[in-house]
Write a protein that holds these residues in place. Structure first.
Motif, PDB file in Angstrom:
ATOM      1  N   ARG A   1      -2.423  -0.139  -8.440  1.00 16.88           N
ATOM      2  CA  ARG A   1      -3.169   1.078  -8.774  1.00 16.88           C
ATOM      3  C   ARG A   1      -3.884   0.926 -10.102  1.00 16.88           C
ATOM      4  N   ARG A   2      -3.316   0.138 -11.004  1.00 18.35           N
ATOM      5  CA  ARG A   2      -3.924  -0.053 -12.328  1.00 18.35           C
ATOM      6  C   ARG A   2      -5.269  -0.762 -12.265  1.00 18.35           C
ATOM      7  N   VAL A   3      -5.483  -1.593 -11.231  1.00 16.35           N
ATOM      8  CA  VAL A   3      -6.720  -2.377 -11.164  1.00 16.35           C
ATOM      9  C   VAL A   3      -7.586  -2.023  -9.960  1.00 16.35           C
ATOM     10  N   PHE A   4      -7.022  -1.330  -8.972  1.00 16.86           N
ATOM     11  CA  PHE A   4      -7.791  -0.964  -7.781  1.00 16.86           C
ATOM     12  C   PHE A   4      -8.016   0.539  -7.795  1.00 16.86           C
ATOM     13  N   LYS A   5      -9.273   0.960  -7.894  1.00 17.66           N
ATOM     14  CA  LYS A   5      -9.591   2.386  -8.031  1.00 17.66           C
ATOM     15  C   LYS A   5      -9.980   3.042  -6.719  1.00 17.66           C
ATOM     16  N   GLY A   6     -10.152   2.238  -5.665  1.00 14.47           N
ATOM     17  CA  GLY A   6     -10.493   2.786  -4.357  1.00 14.47           C
ATOM     18  C   GLY A   6      -9.271   3.400  -3.686  1.00 14.47           C
ATOM     19  N   THR A   7      -9.414   3.755  -2.415  1.00  8.13           N
ATOM     20  CA  THR A   7      -8.316   4.352  -1.665  1.00  8.13           C
ATOM     21  C   THR A   7      -7.223   3.313  -1.456  1.00  8.13           C
ATOM     22  N   LEU A   8      -6.034   3.654  -1.914  1.00  9.22           N
ATOM     23  CA  LEU A   8      -4.892   2.745  -1.841  1.00  9.22           C
ATOM     24  C   LEU A   8      -3.849   3.349  -0.903  1.00  9.22           C
ATOM     25  N   ILE A   9      -3.469   2.589   0.114  1.00 10.14           N
ATOM     26  CA  ILE A   9      -2.479   3.027   1.104  1.00 10.14           C
ATOM     27  C   ILE A   9      -1.225   2.187   0.912  1.00 10.14           C
ATOM     28  N   ALA A  10      -0.093   2.861   0.693  1.00 10.12           N
ATOM     29  CA  ALA A  10       1.189   2.165   0.566  1.00 10.12           C
ATOM     30  C   ALA A  10       1.926   2.270   1.892  1.00 10.12           C
ATOM     31  N   ALA A  11       2.577   1.204   2.295  1.00 10.65           N
ATOM     32  CA  ALA A  11       3.355   1.172   3.528  1.00 10.65           C
ATOM     33  C   ALA A  11       4.659   0.448   3.247  1.00 10.65           C
ATOM     34  N   GLY A  12       5.642   0.666   4.129  1.00  4.93           N
ATOM     35  CA  GLY A  12       6.858  -0.120   4.038  1.00  4.93           C
ATOM     36  C   GLY A  12       8.119   0.637   3.698  1.00  4.93           C
ATOM     37  N   GLY A  13       8.739   1.226   4.695  1.00 10.37           N
ATOM     38  CA  GLY A  13      10.065   1.794   4.524  1.00 10.37           C
ATOM     39  C   GLY A  13      10.135   3.128   3.815  1.00 10.37           C
ATOM     40  N   PHE A  14       9.071   3.872   3.781  1.00  8.18           N
ATOM     41  CA  PHE A  14       9.079   5.157   3.102  1.00  8.18           C
ATOM     42  C   PHE A  14       9.800   6.231   3.907  1.00  8.18           C
ATOM     43  N   THR A  15      10.409   7.151   3.187  1.00 12.62           N
ATOM     44  CA  THR A  15      10.934   8.389   3.758  1.00 12.62           C
ATOM     45  C   THR A  15       9.961   9.493   3.366  1.00 12.62           C
ATOM     46  N   ALA A  16      10.163  10.683   3.897  1.00 12.14           N
ATOM     47  CA  ALA A  16       9.299  11.806   3.507  1.00 12.14           C
ATOM     48  C   ALA A  16       9.367  12.010   1.992  1.00 12.14           C
ATOM     49  N   ASP A  17      10.557  11.961   1.423  1.00 13.04           N
ATOM     50  CA  ASP A  17      10.716  12.187  -0.019  1.00 13.04           C
ATOM     51  C   ASP A  17      10.064  11.091  -0.850  1.00 13.04           C
ATOM     52  N   SER A  18      10.293   9.839  -0.486  1.00 15.25           N
ATOM     53  CA  SER A  18       9.707   8.760  -1.281  1.00 15.25           C
ATOM     54  C   SER A  18       8.186   8.733  -1.139  1.00 15.25           C
ATOM     55  N   ALA A  19       7.670   9.131   0.016  1.00 15.90           N
ATOM     56  CA  ALA A  19       6.214   9.222   0.200  1.00 15.90           C
ATOM     57  C   ALA A  19       5.637  10.308  -0.701  1.00 15.90           C
ATOM     58  N   HIS A  20       6.292  11.454  -0.747  1.00 18.72           N
ATOM     59  CA  HIS A  20       5.834  12.538  -1.629  1.00 18.72           C
ATOM     60  C   HIS A  20       5.836  12.088  -3.084  1.00 18.72           C
ATOM     61  N   ARG A  21       6.893  11.411  -3.497  1.00 20.35           N
ATOM     62  CA  ARG A  21       6.972  10.941  -4.889  1.00 20.35           C
ATOM     63  C   ARG A  21       5.849   9.949  -5.193  1.00 20.35           C
ATOM     64  N   MET A  22       5.547   9.056  -4.248  1.00 19.10           N
ATOM     65  CA  MET A  22       4.473   8.078  -4.443  1.00 19.10           C
ATOM     66  C   MET A  22       3.132   8.781  -4.649  1.00 19.10           C
ATOM     67  N   ILE A  23       2.862   9.796  -3.826  1.00 19.07           N
ATOM     68  CA  ILE A  23       1.597  10.534  -3.935  1.00 19.07           C
ATOM     69  C   ILE A  23       1.556  11.356  -5.219  1.00 19.07           C
ATOM     70  N   GLU A  24       2.657  12.053  -5.524  1.00 19.03           N
ATOM     71  CA  GLU A  24       2.698  12.877  -6.734  1.00 19.03           C
ATOM     72  C   GLU A  24       2.505  12.045  -7.995  1.00 19.03           C
ATOM     73  N   ALA A  25       3.004  10.826  -8.004  1.00 18.27           N
ATOM     74  CA  ALA A  25       2.847   9.942  -9.159  1.00 18.27           C
ATOM     75  C   ALA A  25       1.467   9.290  -9.201  1.00 18.27           C
TER      76      ALA A  25
END
Length: 125
Positions: free
Chosen positions: A45-69
């Motif tokens: 995220r520090r070097v890529f400013k475009g749309t960044l999609i994270a994948a890999g073992g997320f739960t609803a809670d961890s996905a929310h935390r990733m987006i909120e951060a």
């Protein structure tokens, strides 16, 4: 930054539609122990400013935390979608999730793809 960071920075200059990053802790179909040297969406995220999609073992809670951060713009929930055809509704309602059966993933037939129940059709226990 490592090679992945260099590649992400260069890609950012070309303006791709998105960059999808599989988080450390997942290799192919297997959950693994996170590797300290692995690169995550948060790192890129520090070097890529475009749309960044994270994948890999997320739960609803961890996905929310990733987006909120703001470490990613979107989070892919592939395994959860396979086993919960009504995943958005379940998440909104706080309904329980079906467990996925990894042994049926990409197996060449409909088993594991069309036989998961919708929450509204699940038997009441």
């Amino acid at each position: 930054m490592n090679r992945c960071g260099h590649v992400a920075r260069r890609l950012d200059g070309y303006g791709p539609a998105h960059l999808r990053v599989v988080e450390p802790g997942v290799r192919g179909n297997d959950d693994i122990a996170a590797v300290a040297s692995a690169v995550s969406a948060k790192d890129l995220r520090r070097v890529f400013k475009g749309t960044l999609i994270a994948a890999g073992g997320f739960t609803a809670d961890s996905a929310h935390r990733m987006i909120e951060a703001a470490d990613a713009d979107l989070v892919a929930l592939g395994r959860l979608f396979i086993s919960n055809p009504d995943l958005p509704e379940r998440l909104r309602a706080g309904a329980p999730l079906n467990r996925y059966d990894r042994s049926t993933f990409y197996g060449g037939d409909a088993r594991g793809y069309t036989d998961y129940l919708f929450h509204s059709a699940a038997p009441v226990m």
